[in-house]
Design a protein around this motif. Structure first.
Motif, PDB file in Angstrom:
ATOM      1  N   UNK A 249      21.326  -4.505  19.798  1.00 14.57           N
ATOM      2  CA  UNK A 249      20.997  -5.551  18.823  1.00 14.57           C
ATOM      3  C   UNK A 249      19.482  -5.704  18.640  1.00 14.57           C
ATOM      4  N   UNK A 250      18.724  -5.257  19.628  1.00 16.14           N
ATOM      5  CA  UNK A 250      17.265  -5.357  19.560  1.00 16.14           C
ATOM      6  C   UNK A 250      16.620  -4.098  18.967  1.00 16.14           C
ATOM      7  N   UNK A 251      17.438  -3.086  18.686  1.00 14.88           N
ATOM      8  CA  UNK A 251      16.922  -1.836  18.115  1.00 14.88           C
ATOM      9  C   UNK A 251      16.780  -2.011  16.606  1.00 14.88           C
ATOM     10  N   UNK A 252      15.536  -2.126  16.149  1.00 12.89           N
ATOM     11  CA  UNK A 252      15.279  -2.289  14.717  1.00 12.89           C
ATOM     12  C   UNK A 252      14.955  -0.936  14.082  1.00 12.89           C
ATOM     13  N   UNK A 253      14.549  -0.934  12.825  1.00 13.58           N
ATOM     14  CA  UNK A 253      14.320   0.327  12.105  1.00 13.58           C
ATOM     15  C   UNK A 253      13.238   1.207  12.744  1.00 13.58           C
ATOM     16  N   UNK A 254      12.064   0.675  13.132  1.00 13.07           N
ATOM     17  CA  UNK A 254      11.056   1.541  13.761  1.00 13.07           C
ATOM     18  C   UNK A 254      11.533   2.163  15.079  1.00 13.07           C
ATOM     19  N   UNK A 255      12.227   1.378  15.895  1.00 12.45           N
ATOM     20  CA  UNK A 255      12.753   1.905  17.156  1.00 12.45           C
ATOM     21  C   UNK A 255      13.819   2.961  16.865  1.00 12.45           C
ATOM     22  N   UNK A 256      14.688   2.672  15.901  1.00  9.14           N
ATOM     23  CA  UNK A 256      15.752   3.609  15.538  1.00  9.14           C
ATOM     24  C   UNK A 256      15.180   4.928  15.023  1.00  9.14           C
ATOM     25  N   UNK A 257      14.091   4.855  14.253  1.00  5.44           N
ATOM     26  CA  UNK A 257      13.469   6.078  13.729  1.00  5.44           C
ATOM     27  C   UNK A 257      12.954   6.952  14.864  1.00  5.44           C
TER      28      UNK A 257
END
Length: 319
Positions: free
Chosen positions: A140-148
């Motif tokens: 839930x804390x993984x946002x777009x920059x982290x996911x990229x």
């Protein structure tokens, strides 16, 4: 978040994130994903990313400009986290920070990992360290920059989902990362396929020099330091050549033998079943994965090295 990771992080005020020498997509992706995650979820922590200068093709990742490339600029931390590092020697000039840290953690997926940290989380079945890291974080804390960053590591180390280490879990995680809104097509092109003009030149030279063994199951190419200097390439420009050699019809084992400096040869090995290239690399103090491994050999001629490697591969093929 994983209980071990939570405990380690809670005790540390200063954290240094480390990767291996000549950082690839999984290395850069995992350290930056961890960095961005900690900056978001634990803003009171002092977090530093230390790496050899990565390839500019990864500069689309958030946090790329904040990577520290000088080990002397950083003090010994409370916690040193080595990501995608299969052996302590692979930390290169940053090993001092790891050795001087109060506590150490290694998150990795290499089968040859000797568990050199105080605590090691290693899953050889994972396609990449980024895949493993995702399972340790709060999704839930993984946002777009982290996911990229995580997606970058997964696609590069899985060969865009075609290597044998790719599993159903790999694909599920990739799908979840895509749902974060990442430009997945651009990431695949930029991190895996796109090459500069000189990278195409050195690949063409290596393919032109390629040699097969008698039954055409093993292929290799030797690229000298002088040839690289003539074309103006750096060693990282050779990425992908061994994999291209492996794609040759009938080949079960491919080797790129490249001269890093006079008399020092780096072997990049790729294979199909039944050849275990990690076992071959380990003979020379290297390691990696069953189908992708590497090592460095000093004091032998390239031709002599290749004769030994061909015999080792043929021994596995002709059991």
């Amino acid at each position: 978040m994983n209980a071990i990771l939570t405990e380690k992080l809670e005790r540390a005020k200063s954290i240094v994130l480390l990767g291996h020498v000549r950082p690839d997509g999984d290395c850069v992706g995992s350290v930056l994903a961890m960095y961005l995650y900690l900056k978001k979820t634990a803003p009171s922590k002092q977090v530093t990313v230390c790496l050899e200068k990565p390839l500019e093709k990864f500069n689309y990742l958030s946090g790329f400009s904040e990577i520290v490339t000088d080990a002397d600029a950083v003090s010994a931390p409370d916690l040193a986290v080595a990501l995608d590092v299969s052996d302590k020697g692979r930390l290169g000039g940053f090993q001092r920070l790891f050795d001087d840290a109060k506590d150490t953690l290694n998150i990795d997926h290499h089968i040859t990992n000797p568990h050199f940290a105080a605590t090691t989380i290693c899953e050889p079945e994972a396609s990449s360290t980024c895949e493993l890291l995702y399972t340790l974080l709060d999704s839930d804390q993984v946002d777009e920059p982290i996911a990229a960053a995580l997606y970058t590591g997964i696609v590069t180390d899985s060969g865009v989902f075609k290597y044998g280490s790719t599993s159903a879990r790999t694909m599920r995680i990739a799908g979840e990362l895509m749902e974060k809104g990442i430009p997945f097509g651009e990431i695949i092109d930029g991190a895996f396929y796109r090459k500069t003009f000189v990278q195409n030149q050195i690949m063409g030279l290596a393919l032109l020099h390629a040699v097969e063994n008698a039954d055409k199951t093993v292929i290799y190419s030797i690229v000298t330091e002088a040839e690289q200097r003539r074309l103006g390439t750096v060693h990282a420009d050779l990425d992908g050549i061994s994999e291209q050699l492996r794609l040759t019809a009938g080949v079960k084992c491919a080797v790129l033998c490249s001269e890093m400096e006079p008399g020092s040869w780096k072997l990049s090995l790729r294979s199909l079943e039944p050849v275990d290239v990690a076992a071959i690399a380990m003979r020379y103090g290297g390691g990696g994965h069953i189908r992708a491994a590497g090592c460095t050999i000093v004091g032998k001629r390239a031709e002599e090295i290749m004769e030994e490697v061909i015999r080792a591969a043929e021994a596995q093929l002709h059991v």
